[in-house]
Design a protein around this motif. Structure first.
Motif, PDB file in Angstrom:
ATOM      1  N   ALA A   1      36.732  31.365  40.712  1.00 49.62           N
ATOM      2  CA  ALA A   1      38.104  31.568  41.143  1.00 49.62           C
ATOM      3  C   ALA A   1      38.272  33.016  41.588  1.00 49.62           C
ATOM      4  CB  ALA A   1      39.064  31.254  39.995  1.00 49.62           C
ATOM      5  N   ASP A   2      39.153  33.226  42.541  1.00 54.29           N
ATOM      6  CA  ASP A   2      39.352  34.587  43.067  1.00 54.29           C
ATOM      7  C   ASP A   2      39.748  35.564  41.952  1.00 54.29           C
ATOM      8  OD1 ASP A   2      40.810  33.579  46.261  1.00 54.29           O
ATOM      9  OD2 ASP A   2      38.727  33.803  45.618  1.00 54.29           O
ATOM     10  N   SER A   3      40.471  35.067  40.982  1.00 58.85           N
ATOM     11  CA  SER A   3      40.977  35.940  39.922  1.00 58.85           C
ATOM     12  C   SER A   3      39.879  36.501  39.019  1.00 58.85           C
ATOM     13  CB  SER A   3      42.002  35.192  39.072  1.00 58.85           C
ATOM     14  OG  SER A   3      41.417  34.034  38.503  1.00 58.85           O
ATOM     15  N   VAL A   4      38.696  35.872  39.046  1.00 60.26           N
ATOM     16  CA  VAL A   4      37.617  36.330  38.161  1.00 60.26           C
ATOM     17  C   VAL A   4      36.380  36.769  38.935  1.00 60.26           C
ATOM     18  CG1 VAL A   4      38.441  34.752  36.380  1.00 60.26           C
ATOM     19  CG2 VAL A   4      36.502  34.071  37.823  1.00 60.26           C
ATOM     20  N   LYS A   5      36.399  36.588  40.230  1.00 55.32           N
ATOM     21  CA  LYS A   5      35.231  36.908  41.052  1.00 55.32           C
ATOM     22  C   LYS A   5      34.862  38.380  40.890  1.00 55.32           C
ATOM     23  CE  LYS A   5      35.308  34.469  44.693  1.00 55.32           C
ATOM     24  NZ  LYS A   5      35.642  33.935  46.042  1.00 55.32           N
TER      25      LYS A   5
END
Length: 123
Positions: A60-64
């Motif tokens: 997910a973008d939030s954890v990339k």
């Protein structure tokens, strides 16, 4: 396949945790694996996924750039290394297994779920 997630805990912002998900039963190596999380009052969301052979991953973008998924099929275990943790990462984290050719981010496509492990990040 039975899944058990563990490794959660309380950590300060900027810290790290490694979650593990141990699978019992045969054919773990044929399942794509996903990590999801659910914060209080929010819907469950995908964190990342890894193909059955480890050949591809999704984040997910939030954890990339902060989280890394890996797996050891010989140990029937999938991992989620979480670095640079933020308070907004606070949630219950679940691992799940999906029987399919390609990884998926859709929770309803996962066949088996672990019980979840709490991650709390303090500011």
């Amino acid at each position: 396949v039975q899944l058990q997630a563990f490794g959660g805990g309380l950590v300060q912002a900027g810290g790290s945790l490694r979650l593990s998900c141990a699978a019992s039963g045969r054919a773990f190596g044929s399942y794509n694996m996903g990590w999801f999380r659910q914060a209080p009052g929010k819907e469950r969301e995908v964190v990342g996924a890894i193909r059955w052979n480890g050949g591809s991953t999704y984040y997910a973008d939030s954890v990339k750039g902060r989280f890394t998924i890996s797996r050891d099929n010989a140990k029937n275990t999938v991992y989620l290394q979480m670095n640079s943790l933020k308070p907004e990462d606070t949630a219950i984290y679940y691992c799940a297994a999906h029987n399919g050719m390609a990884i998926t981010t859709r929770s309803y496509e996962y066949n088996y779920w672990g019980q979840g492990t709490q991650v709390t990040v303090s500011s």
